[in-house]
Motif scaffolding. Structure first.
Motif, PDB file in Angstrom:
ATOM      1  N   SER A 306      38.293 -11.248  14.072  1.00  0.00           N
ATOM      2  CA  SER A 306      39.711 -10.430  14.835  1.00  0.00           C
ATOM      3  C   SER A 306      39.554  -9.912  16.292  1.00  0.00           C
ATOM      4  CB  SER A 306      40.204  -9.359  13.970  1.00  0.00           C
ATOM      5  OG  SER A 306      41.784  -8.742  14.723  1.00  0.00           O
ATOM      6  N   THR A 307      40.088 -10.266  17.430  1.00  0.00           N
ATOM      7  CA  THR A 307      39.989  -9.902  18.477  1.00  0.00           C
ATOM      8  C   THR A 307      40.770  -8.439  18.958  1.00  0.00           C
ATOM      9  OG1 THR A 307      41.914 -10.866  18.994  1.00  0.00           O
ATOM     10  CG2 THR A 307      39.461 -12.641  19.893  1.00  0.00           C
ATOM     11  N   SER A 308      41.597  -8.453  18.376  1.00  0.00           N
ATOM     12  CA  SER A 308      42.596  -6.661  18.236  1.00  0.00           C
ATOM     13  C   SER A 308      41.619  -5.711  17.789  1.00  0.00           C
ATOM     14  CB  SER A 308      43.916  -7.124  17.962  1.00  0.00           C
ATOM     15  OG  SER A 308      44.314  -7.492  16.789  1.00  0.00           O
ATOM     16  N   ARG A 309      40.971  -6.015  16.650  1.00  0.00           N
ATOM     17  CA  ARG A 309      40.848  -4.848  15.639  1.00  0.00           C
ATOM     18  C   ARG A 309      39.147  -5.123  15.364  1.00  0.00           C
ATOM     19  NH1 ARG A 309      44.671  -6.653  12.569  1.00  0.00           N
ATOM     20  NH2 ARG A 309      46.751  -5.286  12.628  1.00  0.00           N
ATOM     21  N   GLU A 310      38.522  -4.212  15.827  1.00  0.00           N
ATOM     22  CA  GLU A 310      37.280  -4.251  15.790  1.00  0.00           C
ATOM     23  C   GLU A 310      36.586  -4.196  14.226  1.00  0.00           C
ATOM     24  OE1 GLU A 310      33.551  -2.606  18.536  1.00  0.00           O
ATOM     25  OE2 GLU A 310      35.421  -2.945  19.608  1.00  0.00           O
ATOM     26  N   GLY A 311      35.136  -5.246  14.001  1.00  0.00           N
ATOM     27  CA  GLY A 311      34.734  -4.905  12.904  1.00  0.00           C
ATOM     28  C   GLY A 311      36.046  -5.525  11.781  1.00  0.00           C
ATOM     29  N   THR A 312      36.720  -5.792  12.306  1.00  0.00           N
ATOM     30  CA  THR A 312      37.543  -6.914  10.855  1.00  0.00           C
ATOM     31  C   THR A 312      37.508  -8.518  11.541  1.00  0.00           C
ATOM     32  OG1 THR A 312      39.570  -6.480  11.869  1.00  0.00           O
ATOM     33  CG2 THR A 312      38.590  -4.881  10.655  1.00  0.00           C
ATOM     34  N   SER A 313      38.206  -9.323  10.219  1.00  0.00           N
ATOM     35  CA  SER A 313      38.259 -10.194  10.785  1.00  0.00           C
ATOM     36  C   SER A 313      39.491 -10.786   9.644  1.00  0.00           C
ATOM     37  CB  SER A 313      37.291 -11.261  10.003  1.00  0.00           C
ATOM     38  OG  SER A 313      36.753 -11.147   8.760  1.00  0.00           O
ATOM     39  N   ASP A 314      40.324 -11.983  10.197  1.00  0.00           N
ATOM     40  CA  ASP A 314      41.480 -12.890  10.236  1.00  0.00           C
ATOM     41  C   ASP A 314      41.084 -13.872   9.225  1.00  0.00           C
ATOM     42  OD1 ASP A 314      42.712 -10.919  10.989  1.00  0.00           O
ATOM     43  OD2 ASP A 314      43.162 -11.994  12.221  1.00  0.00           O
ATOM     44  N   ILE A 315      42.019 -14.485   7.756  1.00  0.00           N
ATOM     45  CA  ILE A 315      41.490 -15.772   7.454  1.00  0.00           C
ATOM     46  C   ILE A 315      42.905 -15.623   6.708  1.00  0.00           C
ATOM     47  CG2 ILE A 315      41.688 -14.552   4.882  1.00  0.00           C
ATOM     48  CD1 ILE A 315      39.470 -16.565   4.199  1.00  0.00           C
ATOM     49  N   SER A 316      42.636 -17.444   7.366  1.00  0.00           N
ATOM     50  CA  SER A 316      44.640 -17.931   6.752  1.00  0.00           C
ATOM     51  C   SER A 316      43.915 -19.268   6.072  1.00  0.00           C
ATOM     52  CB  SER A 316      44.618 -18.410   8.445  1.00  0.00           C
ATOM     53  OG  SER A 316      45.081 -17.368   9.251  1.00  0.00           O
ATOM     54  N   PHE A 317      45.145 -19.344   4.838  1.00  0.00           N
ATOM     55  CA  PHE A 317      44.514 -20.850   4.171  1.00  0.00           C
ATOM     56  C   PHE A 317      46.177 -21.646   4.097  1.00  0.00           C
ATOM     57  CE2 PHE A 317      45.870 -18.674   0.428  1.00  0.00           C
ATOM     58  CZ  PHE A 317      44.685 -17.297   0.954  1.00  0.00           C
ATOM     59  N   THR A 318      46.318 -22.886   3.705  1.00  0.00           N
ATOM     60  CA  THR A 318      47.033 -22.976   3.242  1.00  0.00           C
ATOM     61  C   THR A 318      47.505 -23.755   1.657  1.00  0.00           C
ATOM     62  OG1 THR A 318      46.036 -25.271   4.089  1.00  0.00           O
ATOM     63  CG2 THR A 318      47.720 -24.961   5.511  1.00  0.00           C
ATOM     64  N   LEU A 319      48.245 -24.251   1.344  1.00  0.00           N
ATOM     65  CA  LEU A 319      48.485 -24.055   0.073  1.00  0.00           C
ATOM     66  C   LEU A 319      49.646 -24.755  -0.769  1.00  0.00           C
ATOM     67  CD1 LEU A 319      49.292 -20.545  -1.954  1.00  0.00           C
ATOM     68  CD2 LEU A 319      49.923 -21.422   0.021  1.00  0.00           C
ATOM     69  N   PRO A 320      49.942 -25.528  -1.426  1.00  0.00           N
ATOM     70  CA  PRO A 320      51.586 -25.628  -2.115  1.00  0.00           C
ATOM     71  C   PRO A 320      52.324 -25.147  -1.675  1.00  0.00           C
ATOM     72  CG  PRO A 320      49.815 -26.749  -3.645  1.00  0.00           C
ATOM     73  CD  PRO A 320      48.945 -25.573  -2.150  1.00  0.00           C
ATOM     74  N   VAL A 321      53.494 -25.032  -0.735  1.00  0.00           N
ATOM     75  CA  VAL A 321      54.575 -23.873  -1.031  1.00  0.00           C
ATOM     76  C   VAL A 321      54.942 -23.675  -2.330  1.00  0.00           C
ATOM     77  CG1 VAL A 321      56.525 -25.658  -0.740  1.00  0.00           C
ATOM     78  CG2 VAL A 321      56.308 -23.817   0.468  1.00  0.00           C
ATOM     79  N   GLU A 322      55.167 -23.980  -3.240  1.00  0.00           N
ATOM     80  CA  GLU A 322      55.923 -23.858  -4.046  1.00  0.00           C
ATOM     81  C   GLU A 322      54.275 -23.202  -5.272  1.00  0.00           C
ATOM     82  OE1 GLU A 322      54.980 -27.352  -3.536  1.00  0.00           O
ATOM     83  OE2 GLU A 322      53.446 -28.095  -5.119  1.00  0.00           O
ATOM     84  N   ASP A 323      53.085 -22.955  -4.893  1.00  0.00           N
ATOM     85  CA  ASP A 323      52.555 -21.733  -5.500  1.00  0.00           C
ATOM     86  C   ASP A 323      52.996 -20.090  -4.193  1.00  0.00           C
ATOM     87  OD1 ASP A 323      51.529 -23.159  -6.873  1.00  0.00           O
ATOM     88  OD2 ASP A 323      49.656 -24.422  -6.096  1.00  0.00           O
ATOM     89  N   GLY A 324      52.748 -20.312  -3.602  1.00  0.00           N
ATOM     90  CA  GLY A 324      52.506 -19.491  -2.600  1.00  0.00           C
ATOM     91  C   GLY A 324      53.641 -18.473  -2.864  1.00  0.00           C
ATOM     92  N   GLN A 325      54.012 -17.704  -3.313  1.00  0.00           N
ATOM     93  CA  GLN A 325      54.815 -16.309  -3.511  1.00  0.00           C
ATOM     94  C   GLN A 325      53.107 -15.972  -4.593  1.00  0.00           C
ATOM     95  OE1 GLN A 325      56.780 -14.898  -1.977  1.00  0.00           O
ATOM     96  NE2 GLN A 325      57.537 -16.611  -0.987  1.00  0.00           N
TER      97      GLN A 325
END
Ligand code: ASP
Ligand code: MG
Length: 426
Positions: A306-325
């Motif tokens: 993460s560029t805004s919060r030091e010492g942290t990271s962001d993780i993004s992942f994709t998945l079938p939409v029906e499993d989202g919630q």
């Protein structure tokens, strides 16, 4: 004389006229001196209708064993009708359930895996000069219960049968003329691909191209079964799927292999971003395991410091939409334990994948892809690559346009629009 396995999907046996047409094709092949083993799917939307019936009598998760008993009936109807239609033409035909055809599977109802294929009765039927017809997508477990191989599993039945019989080819008949450079419903200028390697086909199928049951292609690779995907509405040559890229007599090899074979897309994905993860070992594992634990399989994963919060990271992942919630809930339940700041979820995500064996040796493809998207003003949200594929995630409402512009940018457009016979390609 060759031994052919011919598989006809639901749209190819949807009604009496369609079954009659299939019977005629099988009879013609037989009379031309070939041995023919046929695999059929259920007629038209039968499988969906049976699922609706089950839900109507039992809205809860229905008993899996009975569900398989029910769904396998669909293929039994089409196999018997096709056998009768063939006999009407004066050629002997015998139909077989998955069990009778020697399709032994594990016990996982609804998603059974083939363990052993021993089509002795099919072999004998062919030896007697008759046509053998096998019900697709089904088998029998060690407990002698009827099982199904998962939606679209008739392709796998066909390839497995072809492997066990040492067939010369497994022909997969569908309602389109083969595999296209993109979905013709999105890209009217899509053109038929003459041939694909099994690896390219696996990538295309895994990235959402609705061409063949993924497991069928894996099976074909393992047992070296040549597949010919073609239209049941015409005699035109379709798409050959071959292990490696051998030169065979069916193929002219006068062209250099194209750089890109095709573009697959997936319209309905979700994307979860977990923001402000402590940048220490184990957090990615904790997030991804939480999602896996609720049975959701994720596709593309990107992690950034993460560029805004030091010492942290962001993780993004994709998945079938029906499993989202379900996945979001599973991740949120771990917030205290893992110590991240927030989660974001988007349900309007699409994916475009360029696939081609030529990618391996060409470093300019990614640049050309990104430039084409930039020119169309399509924003790229995520990127991932394999040896023979580049995928990008975009907003869903821009995906169709993205596929079209990339198709053009890689000179895949045909001069005449593709013919779609109004079906589903299944
Ligand atoms: N009839 C089954 C389905 O619709 C199997 C198949 O068509 O391959 O999923
Ligand atoms: Mg079907």
């Amino acid at each position: 004389m060759s031994l052919l396995v011919q598989k006809f999907g639901g749209s190819s046996v949807a009604d009496v006229a369609a079954i009659t047409r299939v019977a005629r094709r099988v009879v013609d092949t037989h009379r031309a001196g070939h041995e023919v083993a046929v695999v059929v799917s259920a007629m038209g939307d039968t499988t969906d209708e049976l699922l609706d019936l089950a839900a109507a009598v039992n809205p809860g998760p229905p008993p899996e064993r009975e569900m398989d008993m029910l769904l396998t009936a669909g293929e039994r109807i089409s196999m018997a009708l096709l056998a009768m239609a063939i006999e009407h033409h004066g050629v002997r035909a015998r139909s077989f359930t998955g069990e009778q055809a020697g399709m032994r599977t594990d016990r996982s109802h609804g998603r059974a895996r083939l363990l052993d294929v021993t089509p002795d009765r099919v072999r004998r039927t062919l030896d007697e000069g008759a046509v053998a017809i096998v019900a697709g997508f089904q088998g029998v477990s060690e407990d002698e219960d009827v099982t199904t191989l998962g939606r679209g599993g008739s392709d796998t039945t066909a390839v497995a049968l072809a492997a066990a019989l040492h067939a010369d080819v497994c022909e997969i008949y569908t309602d389109v003329d083969g595999i296209f450079t993109a979905d013709p419903r999105i890209v009217p200028a899509a053109s038929r691909i003459t041939r694909l390697t099994v690896e390219e086909t696996l990538e295309m199928a895994a990235q959402g191209a609705k061409i063949l049951h993924l497991r069928a292609v894996e099976y074909a690779r393992r047992y070296d079964v040549p597949i010919h995907v073609r239209s049941s509405f015409s005699d035109a040559e379709g798409t050959w799927i071959l292990v490696g890229r051998p030169l065979t007599s069916h193929l002219e090899d006068d062209m250099e292999d194209p750089l890109i074979s095709g573009i697959a897309h997936e319209m309905s994905l979700g994307k979860i971003t977990v923001v402000g993860l402590p940048d220490i070992p184990g957090t990615a594992a904790a997030v991804i395991s939480a999602v896996g634990a609720v049975g959701v399989s994720i596709d593309m994963i990107v992690q950034n410091v993460s560029t805004s919060r030091e010492g942290t990271s962001d993780i993004s992942f994709t998945l079938p939409v029906e499993d989202g919630q379900r996945a979001v809930a599973a991740v949120q339940a771990m917030q205290h334990q893992i110590g991240f700041v927030d989660t974001h979820y988007s349900s309007q995500i699409g994916k475009l994948s360029l696939v081609g064996a030529g990618l391996r040796s060409n470093p300019t493809v990614a640049g050309r892809l990104f430039a084409a998207l930039a020119e169309a003003g399509v924003n790229i949200l995520m990127i991932s690559t394999s040896e023979i594929r580049i995928s990008v995630i975009t907003d869903q409402d821009r995906l169709a346009e993205a596929v079209r512009v990339v198709h053009t940018a890689f000179h895949l457009d045909a001069e005449t629009p593709a013919v779609v016979h109004g079906g589903t390609g299944r």
